[in-house]
Motif scaffolding. Structure first.
Motif, short mmCIF file in Angstrom:
data_model
loop_
_atom_site.label_atom_id
_atom_site.label_comp_id
_atom_site.label_asym_id
_atom_site.label_seq_id
_atom_site.Cartn_x
_atom_site.Cartn_y
_atom_site.Cartn_z
N VAL A 74 0.85 -1.19 0.00
CA VAL A 74 0.00 0.00 0.00
C VAL A 74 0.89 1.24 0.00
N ASP A 75 1.15 1.80 -1.18
CA ASP A 75 1.94 3.02 -1.32
C ASP A 75 0.97 4.16 -1.62
N ILE A 76 0.84 5.10 -0.69
CA ILE A 76 -0.14 6.17 -0.88
C ILE A 76 0.50 7.47 -1.38
N ARG A 77 1.79 7.47 -1.71
CA ARG A 77 2.46 8.71 -2.11
C ARG A 77 1.80 9.40 -3.31
N PRO A 78 1.43 8.68 -4.37
CA PRO A 78 0.78 9.39 -5.48
C PRO A 78 -0.53 10.06 -5.07
N LEU A 79 -1.33 9.38 -4.23
CA LEU A 79 -2.58 9.96 -3.76
C LEU A 79 -2.31 11.16 -2.86
N GLN A 80 -1.27 11.11 -2.05
CA GLN A 80 -0.93 12.25 -1.22
C GLN A 80 -0.59 13.48 -2.05
N LEU A 81 0.12 13.30 -3.16
CA LEU A 81 0.47 14.42 -4.02
C LEU A 81 -0.77 15.06 -4.63
N VAL A 82 -1.74 14.23 -5.03
CA VAL A 82 -2.99 14.78 -5.56
C VAL A 82 -3.75 15.53 -4.46
#
Length: 306
Positions: A281-289
């Motif tokens: 579960v890598d949430i980094r792309p969602l965090q950037l959005v």
């Protein structure tokens, strides 16, 4: 061991990508679906996840392909039933939802896989490896496509929570977060929201990775040739990824195109995670959005109709 799989959501992405990958992988048996609007010939269909779970299909896992709004409740119901869960990108409507799902899956002892299909494009792994020992000077994303071609009639994508141009744009961010050695941080953004809509039709982002400037130009109104391109300027020359990551050009070399197997690779990874008792579960792309929506300058632009 055969994984008895349920598919939740039978829209365009499920039909175009998930179903061919599932049917080609002998580790999976598709035993049930859940959709309010569609069914598959020869596969028991249900109107929702609750009915599918109650259907006595001896499910082991589910793959969820619904729009992000409402996905948390679907995934939580599956986890509560002891099922392993694979999530189409973006994994949830908010960062809080996906973090809560990760905690719940851990507590229940099941696998949760938040997928980023563009990371499985053929050039992404080699690009990451090549960049690992380079000094990054700057990087640029140009992700421009025609919403009417790739999301025909999908009104939800421009509703609040539908992500708008960040639905494809998050693919580029997922690649960039994976290939750059230093974390990717957002400084500023601008989003263009059509009058009467809830999500942007275009966006720009100013970011940084270490001391390197990183920019993104996202557009949902590009006709003609489509652009899914990333450039990374380094002390050893400029690396280029094009066609969503399937074409890699290293300094001094010719563009190399390899066959893309993004979704088959995702299902291979899901099976491996289940076998190992692990989650991804890598949430980094969602965090950037999410960060972009927090800091962006908002502009209202002309109305949009499909």
């Amino acid at each position: 061991m055969m994984i008895r799989l349920g598919l939740v959501g039978i829209g365009k992405i499920a039909r175009d990508q998930h179903l061919p990958a599932i049917r080609a992988d002998d580790r999976y048996e598709l035993v049930a679906t859940a959709s309010r609007h569609a069914q598959l010939d020869g596969v028991p269909g249900h109107v929702d996840i609750a009915a599918m779970i109650a259907g006595d299909h001896r499910l082991g896992a589910v793959s969820i392909c619904t729009p992000p709004v409402g996905r948390h409740a679907i995934a939580a119901a599956a986890i509560d039933a002891g099922l392993h869960v694979m999530l189409e990108k973006p994994p949830a409507a908010t960062t809080t939802e996906i973090s809560a799902l990760a905690d719940y899956a851990r507590a229940r002892g099941v696998t949760l896989f938040a997928t980023w299909h563009s990371r499985e494009a053929a050039g992404v792994g080699p690009a990451r490896d090549w960049l690992s020992d380079k000094r990054i000077r700057a990087a640029h994303i140009r992700w421009k496509e025609d919403i009417r071609r790739w999301h025909p009639g999908q009104e939800w994508i421009l509703d609040a929570g539908g992500f708008g141009v960040f639905d494809p744009g998050i693919n580029a961010l997922s690649i960039m977060a994976a290939i750059l050695p230093a974390p990717l941080l957002l400084d500023a953004a601008q989003i263009d929201i059509p009058e009467g809509r809830g999500s942007p039709i275009a966006a720009t982002m100013a970011m940084r990775s270490g001391d390197a400037e990183v920019t993104a130009d996202l557009d949902f109104l590009q006709t003609g040739p489509q652009s899914w391109d990333i450039e990374v300027e380094t002390d050893a020359g400029t690396l280029r990824l094009s066609m969503g990551g399937s074409v890699l050009e290293l300094p001094g070399g010719e563009p190399v195109t390899r066959e893309d197997r993004e979704y088959p690779r995702l299902y291979t990874r899901f099976a491996e995670l289940i076998a190992a008792g692990k989650s991804d579960v890598d949430i980094r792309p969602l965090q950037l959005v999410a960060d972009a929506f927090l800091v962006a300058e908002r502009r209202t632009v002309a109305p949009f109709q499909f």
